[in-house]
Design a protein around this motif. Structure first.
Motif, PDB file in Angstrom:
ATOM      1  N   LEU A  33      16.581  -6.238  40.897  1.00  0.00           N
ATOM      2  CA  LEU A  33      16.979  -5.692  39.591  1.00  0.00           C
ATOM      3  C   LEU A  33      18.191  -4.767  39.745  1.00  0.00           C
ATOM      4  N   ARG A  34      18.172  -3.947  40.780  1.00  0.00           N
ATOM      5  CA  ARG A  34      19.277  -3.025  41.037  1.00  0.00           C
ATOM      6  C   ARG A  34      20.571  -3.795  41.294  1.00  0.00           C
ATOM      7  N   LYS A  35      20.513  -4.824  42.110  1.00  0.00           N
ATOM      8  CA  LYS A  35      21.694  -5.639  42.408  1.00  0.00           C
ATOM      9  C   LYS A  35      22.244  -6.293  41.143  1.00  0.00           C
ATOM     10  N   SER A  36      21.354  -6.810  40.295  1.00  0.00           N
ATOM     11  CA  SER A  36      21.822  -7.470  39.069  1.00  0.00           C
ATOM     12  C   SER A  36      22.471  -6.449  38.132  1.00  0.00           C
ATOM     13  N   ARG A  37      21.922  -5.227  38.054  1.00  0.00           N
ATOM     14  CA  ARG A  37      22.513  -4.186  37.204  1.00  0.00           C
ATOM     15  C   ARG A  37      23.878  -3.755  37.741  1.00  0.00           C
ATOM     16  N   VAL A  38      24.005  -3.651  39.038  1.00  0.00           N
ATOM     17  CA  VAL A  38      25.287  -3.289  39.635  1.00  0.00           C
ATOM     18  C   VAL A  38      26.317  -4.367  39.334  1.00  0.00           C
ATOM     19  N   LYS A  39      25.927  -5.639  39.472  1.00  0.00           N
ATOM     20  CA  LYS A  39      26.853  -6.743  39.167  1.00  0.00           C
ATOM     21  C   LYS A  39      27.261  -6.723  37.706  1.00  0.00           C
ATOM     22  N   GLU A  40      26.289  -6.516  36.809  1.00  0.00           N
ATOM     23  CA  GLU A  40      26.595  -6.457  35.383  1.00  0.00           C
ATOM     24  C   GLU A  40      27.552  -5.302  35.072  1.00  0.00           C
ATOM     25  N   GLY A  41      27.294  -4.153  35.673  1.00  0.00           N
ATOM     26  CA  GLY A  41      28.167  -2.988  35.464  1.00  0.00           C
ATOM     27  C   GLY A  41      29.575  -3.259  35.973  1.00  0.00           C
ATOM     28  N   TYR A  42      29.665  -3.900  37.122  1.00  0.00           N
ATOM     29  CA  TYR A  42      30.972  -4.241  37.688  1.00  0.00           C
ATOM     30  C   TYR A  42      31.718  -5.193  36.756  1.00  0.00           C
ATOM     31  N   ARG A  43      31.031  -6.232  36.298  1.00  0.00           N
ATOM     32  CA  ARG A  43      31.662  -7.202  35.385  1.00  0.00           C
ATOM     33  C   ARG A  43      32.111  -6.526  34.095  1.00  0.00           C
ATOM     34  N   GLU A  44      31.263  -5.674  33.563  1.00  0.00           N
ATOM     35  CA  GLU A  44      31.603  -4.984  32.322  1.00  0.00           C
ATOM     36  C   GLU A  44      32.796  -4.051  32.535  1.00  0.00           C
ATOM     37  N   GLY A  45      32.826  -3.365  33.658  1.00  0.00           N
ATOM     38  CA  GLY A  45      33.949  -2.477  33.982  1.00  0.00           C
ATOM     39  C   GLY A  45      35.248  -3.249  34.116  1.00  0.00           C
ATOM     40  N   ILE A  46      35.209  -4.380  34.782  1.00  0.00           N
ATOM     41  CA  ILE A  46      36.400  -5.231  34.926  1.00  0.00           C
ATOM     42  C   ILE A  46      36.860  -5.704  33.555  1.00  0.00           C
ATOM     43  N   SER A  47      35.915  -6.162  32.748  1.00  0.00           N
ATOM     44  CA  SER A  47      36.251  -6.671  31.415  1.00  0.00           C
ATOM     45  C   SER A  47      36.893  -5.580  30.549  1.00  0.00           C
ATOM     46  N   LYS A  48      36.291  -4.389  30.545  1.00  0.00           N
ATOM     47  CA  LYS A  48      36.850  -3.298  29.741  1.00  0.00           C
ATOM     48  C   LYS A  48      38.208  -2.864  30.272  1.00  0.00           C
ATOM     49  N   GLY A  49      38.352  -2.843  31.587  1.00  0.00           N
ATOM     50  CA  GLY A  49      39.638  -2.500  32.185  1.00  0.00           C
ATOM     51  C   GLY A  49      40.713  -3.491  31.795  1.00  0.00           C
ATOM     52  N   GLN A  50      40.362  -4.772  31.814  1.00  0.00           N
ATOM     53  CA  GLN A  50      41.326  -5.797  31.403  1.00  0.00           C
ATOM     54  C   GLN A  50      41.682  -5.636  29.935  1.00  0.00           C
ATOM     55  N   ASP A  51      40.677  -5.384  29.105  1.00  0.00           N
ATOM     56  CA  ASP A  51      40.933  -5.193  27.669  1.00  0.00           C
ATOM     57  C   ASP A  51      41.879  -4.024  27.430  1.00  0.00           C
ATOM     58  N   LEU A  52      41.641  -2.914  28.118  1.00  0.00           N
ATOM     59  CA  LEU A  52      42.508  -1.746  27.954  1.00  0.00           C
ATOM     60  C   LEU A  52      43.922  -2.039  28.424  1.00  0.00           C
ATOM     61  N   THR A  53      44.042  -2.733  29.541  1.00  0.00           N
ATOM     62  CA  THR A  53      45.361  -3.057  30.074  1.00  0.00           C
ATOM     63  C   THR A  53      46.094  -4.006  29.138  1.00  0.00           C
ATOM     64  N   VAL A  54      45.394  -5.009  28.638  1.00  0.00           N
ATOM     65  CA  VAL A  54      46.008  -5.963  27.708  1.00  0.00           C
ATOM     66  C   VAL A  54      46.431  -5.243  26.433  1.00  0.00           C
ATOM     67  N   GLN A  55      45.574  -4.379  25.911  1.00  0.00           N
ATOM     68  CA  GLN A  55      45.899  -3.653  24.680  1.00  0.00           C
ATOM     69  C   GLN A  55      47.099  -2.742  24.905  1.00  0.00           C
ATOM     70  N   GLU A  56      47.122  -2.046  26.034  1.00  0.00           N
ATOM     71  CA  GLU A  56      48.245  -1.165  26.332  1.00  0.00           C
ATOM     72  C   GLU A  56      49.545  -1.963  26.448  1.00  0.00           C
ATOM     73  N   GLY A  57      49.477  -3.113  27.108  1.00  0.00           N
ATOM     74  CA  GLY A  57      50.653  -3.977  27.221  1.00  0.00           C
ATOM     75  C   GLY A  57      51.117  -4.475  25.864  1.00  0.00           C
ATOM     76  N   PHE A  58      50.154  -4.852  25.028  1.00  0.00           N
ATOM     77  CA  PHE A  58      50.493  -5.309  23.683  1.00  0.00           C
ATOM     78  C   PHE A  58      51.166  -4.189  22.895  1.00  0.00           C
ATOM     79  N   ASN A  59      50.590  -2.987  22.953  1.00  0.00           N
ATOM     80  CA  ASN A  59      51.155  -1.851  22.215  1.00  0.00           C
ATOM     81  C   ASN A  59      52.583  -1.558  22.662  1.00  0.00           C
ATOM     82  N   ASN A  60      52.798  -1.544  23.974  1.00  0.00           N
ATOM     83  CA  ASN A  60      54.152  -1.282  24.491  1.00  0.00           C
ATOM     84  C   ASN A  60      55.124  -2.381  24.071  1.00  0.00           C
ATOM     85  N   GLY A  61      54.688  -3.637  24.185  1.00  0.00           N
ATOM     86  CA  GLY A  61      55.541  -4.752  23.796  1.00  0.00           C
ATOM     87  C   GLY A  61      55.857  -4.736  22.312  1.00  0.00           C
TER      88      GLY A  61
END
Length: 174
Positions: A33-61
């Motif tokens: 259960l701990r491993k699956s939660r860590v993986k989910e958290g990692y995936r969610e963190g990557i996804s949110k990081g990508q969203d923020l980066t994409v949004q920031e790039g869009f705003n600048n562009g």
């Protein structure tokens, strides 16, 4: 299997100890259960990081494109005004030069639409071919010439009006 000197009855009790077996199973489930939660958290963190980066790039562009569009619009308007004024006053040289600049502005707009890059990025990659700043400098030179022409026309008209006024004053019986 019993070792020498170990209590045989203690081994038998351990084999049938249900609590020990449950603890091992719960421990394994907890780790899974701990491993699956860590993986989910990692995936969610990557996804949110990508969203923020994409949004920031869009705003600048978007900001950059809006600034360039305003600059090109002002440049286009200025050149059209120069062309209009020059054609009315028979100043073919200024008119032709403004028309050439206007063609360059249109060409730059098409390049920006086609390549989807800001003029600043394009200038950094290819060197200063046709840039907005370059076109603005040329247009400002033409505007100065046109403004000087307008000022001299205004002075001429004022002189003509004053002369006509003086002639009218002299002919009227007093």
């Amino acid at each position: 299997m019993a070792t020498a000197g170990a209590n045989p009855s203690a081994n038998i009790d351990d084999v049938f100890d249900e609590e020990a077996e449950e603890d091992v199973i719960e421990g394994k489930q907890w780790m899974k259960l701990r491993k699956s939660r860590v993986k989910e958290g990692y995936r969610e963190g990557i996804s949110k990081g990508q969203d923020l980066t994409v949004q920031e790039g869009f705003n600048n562009g978007y900001r950059s494109a809006a600034e360039e569009a305003c600059q090109l619009g002002q440049l286009r308007g200025s050149l059209c005004a120069i062309i209009s004024h020059s054609s009315r006053k028979g100043q073919g040289g200024s008119q032709k030069e403004a028309e050439i600049l206007l063609e360059e502005v249109v060409h730059l707009e098409q390049e920006l639409r086609t390549h989807g890059q800001s003029a600043k990025m394009q200038e950094q990659k290819t060197g200063p071919n046709i840039t907005i700043a370059h076109l603005q400098r040329k247009a400002n030179e033409l505007l100065e010439i046109t403004c000087a022409s307008l000022k001299s026309e205004k002075v001429e008209r004022k002189t003509d009006v004053d002369t006509t006024q003086n002639e009218t004053d002299q002919t009227e019986p007093g």
